[in-house]
Design a protein around this motif. Sequence first.
Motif, PDB file in Angstrom:
ATOM      1  N   THR A   8       5.156   1.258   0.939  1.00  9.12           N
ATOM      2  CA  THR A   8       5.095   0.462   1.770  1.00  9.12           C
ATOM      3  C   THR A   8       4.455  -1.164   1.576  1.00  9.12           C
ATOM      4  O   THR A   8       3.146  -1.137   1.152  1.00  9.12           O
ATOM      5  N   THR A   9       5.512  -1.969   2.165  1.00 11.65           N
ATOM      6  CA  THR A   9       4.692  -3.289   3.044  1.00 11.65           C
ATOM      7  C   THR A   9       4.128  -3.713   4.287  1.00 11.65           C
ATOM      8  O   THR A   9       4.493  -3.361   5.062  1.00 11.65           O
ATOM      9  N   GLY A  63       0.860  -0.906   0.017  1.00 12.95           N
ATOM     10  CA  GLY A  63      -0.042  -0.013   0.022  1.00 12.95           C
ATOM     11  C   GLY A  63       0.828   1.433  -0.168  1.00 12.95           C
ATOM     12  O   GLY A  63       1.946   1.295  -0.737  1.00 12.95           O
ATOM     13  N   THR A  64       0.270   2.445   0.076  1.00 13.14           N
ATOM     14  CA  THR A  64       0.974   3.437   0.213  1.00 13.14           C
ATOM     15  C   THR A  64       0.536   4.072   1.480  1.00 13.14           C
ATOM     16  O   THR A  64      -1.033   4.339   2.260  1.00 13.14           O
ATOM     17  N   ILE A  65       1.379   5.230   1.979  1.00 11.74           N
ATOM     18  CA  ILE A  65       1.409   6.075   2.932  1.00 11.74           C
ATOM     19  C   ILE A  65       0.312   6.783   2.939  1.00 11.74           C
ATOM     20  O   ILE A  65       1.132   7.546   2.374  1.00 11.74           O
ATOM     21  N   LYS A  66      -0.538   7.355   3.499  1.00 15.01           N
ATOM     22  CA  LYS A  66      -0.943   8.385   3.825  1.00 15.01           C
ATOM     23  C   LYS A  66      -0.997   9.382   4.566  1.00 15.01           C
ATOM     24  O   LYS A  66      -0.630  10.251   4.220  1.00 15.01           O
ATOM     25  N   GLU A  67      -0.738   9.283   5.677  1.00 14.92           N
ATOM     26  CA  GLU A  67      -0.355  10.286   6.487  1.00 14.92           C
ATOM     27  C   GLU A  67       0.658   9.284   7.954  1.00 14.92           C
ATOM     28  O   GLU A  67      -0.438   8.158   8.222  1.00 14.92           O
ATOM     29  N   ALA A 106       3.708  -1.704   9.441  1.00 15.33           N
ATOM     30  CA  ALA A 106       4.796  -0.914   7.742  1.00 15.33           C
ATOM     31  C   ALA A 106       5.337  -0.281   7.819  1.00 15.33           C
ATOM     32  O   ALA A 106       6.566  -0.322   8.368  1.00 15.33           O
ATOM     33  N   LEU A 107       5.770  -1.507   6.952  1.00 18.16           N
ATOM     34  CA  LEU A 107       7.735  -1.655   6.737  1.00 18.16           C
ATOM     35  C   LEU A 107       7.951  -1.396   5.215  1.00 18.16           C
ATOM     36  O   LEU A 107       7.351  -1.123   3.838  1.00 18.16           O
ATOM     37  N   ASP A 108       9.660  -1.487   4.851  1.00 15.46           N
ATOM     38  CA  ASP A 108      10.179  -0.359   3.624  1.00 15.46           C
ATOM     39  C   ASP A 108       8.984  -1.500   2.955  1.00 15.46           C
ATOM     40  O   ASP A 108       9.012  -2.819   2.346  1.00 15.46           O
ATOM     41  N   ALA A 109       9.013  -0.805   1.191  1.00 18.49           N
ATOM     42  CA  ALA A 109       8.372  -2.222  -0.146  1.00 18.49           C
ATOM     43  C   ALA A 109       9.566  -3.231  -0.724  1.00 18.49           C
ATOM     44  O   ALA A 109      10.490  -2.951  -0.214  1.00 18.49           O
ATOM     45  N   VAL A 110       8.708  -3.999  -0.920  1.00 24.26           N
ATOM     46  CA  VAL A 110       9.722  -4.320  -1.142  1.00 24.26           C
ATOM     47  C   VAL A 110      10.230  -4.479  -3.342  1.00 24.26           C
ATOM     48  O   VAL A 110       9.093  -4.276  -3.668  1.00 24.26           O
TER      49      VAL A 110
END
Lengths: 555, 370, 367
Positions: free
Chosen positions: C284-285, C250-254, C363-367
């Motif tokens: 994010t993952t 996904g993507t961080i909104k806030e 919420a971790l770094d995107a792979v």
Amino acid sequence: MSDTTDTGPVLAADGTPLKRSLNRALRRQKLRALGLIAPLLIFVLVTFIAPIADMLFRSVENQIVSNTLPGTVQQLESWDSTSGEAPGEAVYEALYYDMFLASEAKEHTRLGTRLNYEETGVSSLFRSSGRSVDDIGEDYIDALEDLNEVWEDESFWYTLMSGGEDAAKNRGLLEEERDRLASLTSDNFGGNIGFVPGQEISDLLPNTARAYTSFALFTVVADEDVVAEEEPWEAVKIALVQDLKRGVDLSGYSGFGADELRAAQDMLAEQPDIAFKEAFLEMDEDWAATDNWRTIQVYSPPFTTGYFLNAIDMQKGVDGPEARPENQQIYIMLFKRTLFMSLVITGSCILLAYPVAYLLSNLPMRTANLLMILVLLPFWTSLLVRTSAWKVMLQQQGVINDTLVWLGLVDDAGRLIMINNQFGTIVAMTHILLPFMILPMYSVMSTIPPSYVRAARSLGATNWTSFWRVYFPQSVPGIGAGSILVFILAIGYYITPEIVGGTTGTFISNRIAYHISSSLNWGLAAALGSILLAAVLILYWAYDKIVGIDNVKLG
Amino acid sequence: MKLTKTLMASTALTVAAVSAHAEDMANSMTLVSWGGAYQKSQVNAYTNPYQEMNEGLEVVWDESSAEAVAKLRAMDEAGNVTWDVVDVVAADALRLCDEGLAMEIDPDEHLAPAPDGTSAEDDFGDLLVGDCFIPQIVYSTTFGYRTDMVPEGAEAPSDICSVFDTETYPGKRSLEKRPINNMEWALLCDGVAKDEVYDVLATEEGQQQALDKLDTIKDDVIWWSAGADTPQLLADGEVFMGSTYNGRLFSVIEEQDQPVAMMWDAQVFDLDGWIIPANLPEDRLARALDFIYFATDTQRLADQAKWISYGPARASSAPLVGQHAELGIDMAPHMPTDPENAKNTFLYNYEFWADYRDDIDAKFQAWLAQ
Amino acid sequence: MAESANRDAFVEFERVQKSYDGETLVVKDLNLSMPKGEFLTMLGPSGSGKTTCLMMLAGFETATHGKIMLDGVSINNIPPHKRGIGMVFQNYALFPHMTVAENLSFPLEVRKIGKSDREAKVKRALDMVQMGDFGGRRPAQLSGGQQQRVALARALVFEPELVLMDEPLGALDKQLREHMQFEITNLAHDLGITTVYVTHDQTEALTMSDRVAVFDDGRIQQLAPPDELYESPENSFVAQFIGENNTLEGTIKEINNGLALVELDDGELIDAKPVNVSKPGERTTISIRPERVEVDTAKLGENAHTLKAEVAEFIYMGDVFRTRLKVAGKDDFIIKTRNSADQQRLQPGQQVEIGWLPQDCRALDAV
């Protein structure tokens, strides 16, 4: 399974004992397996086991004397070789008949060659005697034929000896002579020859009948002629002379040729006895030499230890085995030299091959393969080329000497002698056999994981200790395999020692090759080979005892 | 049935020799020879013209003459003789004959007469050694020496005894690793008269005398066992002088142009020729006899001398010897039989060595190994 | 090297790099420090550089750059046999031509320890691994587990302060392995030795170690005690590598008050604990452990996050049930539930609602 053994054999589902049905099931498998290896098995038997068996047999076989001179050998039994006197008349008479037949069959020169190995001069003695043996007693034959022409008549002889068609036959004599000729020539003398000696005449004239029977057999089987159409050999007539002169009583004989026989006997009674000994001595005075007779006597049994004695620098003397004269002793020394040099070659192969194999097994694959090609390169070159190359390298005007002179290390007059001696042989053979040491070592070393040495190092061992206590013991099987290979190959080498060995670097194999191809003394060659084989087996056994043969692996 | 076959064959060959029809003869023939230049001379002089005359004939060469006696014996024992005509030295022919492995030859029946009608027996003369041997060439074992290694102030060696004179002629010598010839030379140079050599050599003392003489140069000798050794040793300057077959020296001197000269003194004459193995099948025997008849006639023997410097065995061939086929030099002066070369010669005594070979060889080898 | 950071560090890697071919780095800038008595595991996939690190420590490989310190002394130039480090090899490397006792005696012999002393120590070491009766045997006559014990005893017999183990249990079957894991940790703790243990088996790493260093791509991705590693992986590699893990992209909104609002790729909005994400708009993952997902969402309370899901597969595994679900457009979402008396078995096709607590969702770094 104690409960099953208590109650008897285990039975299969159909009630047969389990053991038997298992065996039956396995038999098929075994047969199929045997069928698969049969070609190999036969190949090994034919090409490997059989020649070895043949070699062992040849090293003791000596039937040629008794086959060629059966009568002589028999008569000679009673002769005392220490008496210093040549044997009596009877021996020479037997020799006459044997020699006559042998020269007809052209076997006398072969025997001469055989006996010449033991006693110099026998070869030409037999050759020349074979040529003139039919001259012996020719006066008697002439007298006989002058007396009555029938003695030259082939059909008269035939009828006389066969006793006519209805006469009782002496088949035993025929078979005896068949065997005698067969063993003499190693041909088959079977089959109907159109002649069987008469019983009566062979009782009356035993020698004549015997001589005529061999003549008949030989004429028919070897010459492919008809007996009744050929005049008998001189030996037959001489036999008749001897029979008649021995005072055979012809009074009771009324068969064919009785009158002619009586007339001949009367005529011969006035003649002196045939002097066989004198005749032989006249032919060649060497027939008086007791040494020659002693050799025939000593080598008359069908099997002999003579070759083996010869192979260890001994000979059959008057009182049993004795050492050869010092100026003929060579084999023991050569055996020792062969063993010593093979060990040195094996040793230098180990020293040179170990670092190479170690390097090979520790290099990356690509480099190792390249290096391996260099190791195997000598294999792709002919043995002769390699050996000759060493000649070019090592000779006094060769590459190494030239380099040393150029460098000023030796002066021109003091060029080193590195070839045609032991050094040259060791160098050339070490080079030639090196791959046989490197390959097993390499294949063993490449199975030793590097973690062993690492473990040793991590446990506190220095480089040397971890090599010596950990790596080296594990590489020993490779050294063992390589050493056995190299040693056994070295011990039997002869081409290289022949070319670069000079006089001090030759091996026992060179003498074996000489006896095989030059002197044709195959018996001696076989005895030498058998001893070499025994030596290798003993060393192998010793190796097994000391190091353990399971400690040998080729990879 | 060796004997049967011999006799069957000899009847057959009488027929064959008279009316030699190609269809009775085998289409393939295996010849055994020594390889090298010698075999080449035989190919050029014998088999090439013979094959031209007999189209479709295949000639197989086997370079086994050195081991011919042993191999023939082994083949005979195995009952499968694959050779048809075998080139051997006379001594080996004698042994093969003794062993019953070679066929007996009647020269006048099996060999061609000379062009002038002289019978083959007379044409070959004394060279018909034994009953089975068909002489081909006379060769000699003699010495060659490096001309550039003759010491200053010394004359070029011309006497056999210079071999034993290491003071005047220092340097290595190469001698054959066997007693034959060496023993004779040693005695000759130890004061034994030429016609007494074999009488002396027949005694223990004489043998010791010869070995003692050889002992004086033992440290200076390189012993050879292959005919090519001495030429190589001479060419490389490894030895000052060495014994070998005269044809080998010819090729070192004339073909390779090495500074080597011949020393013909006391050259030992020996003979080389053909034998036919005993008990060949009829068709192969017919072929072998046909070939022998052709290859040993006067012209053919003379032709061989165009290719190699060995003397033809027939008296009638000698005048026909011409020039070397490639070098274009006269061959006559290079023949061992040339009068200039044959001033002092020695004839190999076959009978003597047949008897004494084993005995003297044992002593010789023991002496060598000391 | 007193100035180097950690005073009580026993083993220390300082900016260590290693390259074999001069082109690529196998170990990149490694920094590690471990106190005396610690049991540290280097965990990572093959090729991650963990074994190279071990070999550098043992002295069989040299560091291309950087310093390796043992008890405050640089050992870069000390040959392996002088480092006094015990080592257990992957295939034990027991010397096949020596008996078990001779194997154990070897390190003592090269240290020139007297015979009687040696025998006593060998006996003690063998007894320690319950192999007292096997001194006369050859390694080939022992089973794998027995060889393992001997190898361990050999590495310990000369009383090293540091023991290295290179995947020592790799060749053993599961049961024996678990038993040995237990024995090794006990021994290490009882003797108080410092241990560096290399493995690629995460269970082994988690059960045995005081701390685990997760290696990937020549770097330590995370160095932490097992529970922390499992509970709070610092990046998605660690999360993926250690234990089982569900991921949603996904993507961080806030990011607010320690909670990140993430918009999943199918538009759903969820809360997650931000670990290594910093600003809105970043990819994010999301990582959730299967056992933290509840089907019975009522159990979770107020601030649980719930999602609709469809059962794709139900796997019976004895002590647990493993259920594969279709969630947010992905069909590899795994949940694990205990096989307790009241637990219901889900049927494929069944629509369920699942949920979890926001702190279990990272919420971790995107792979």
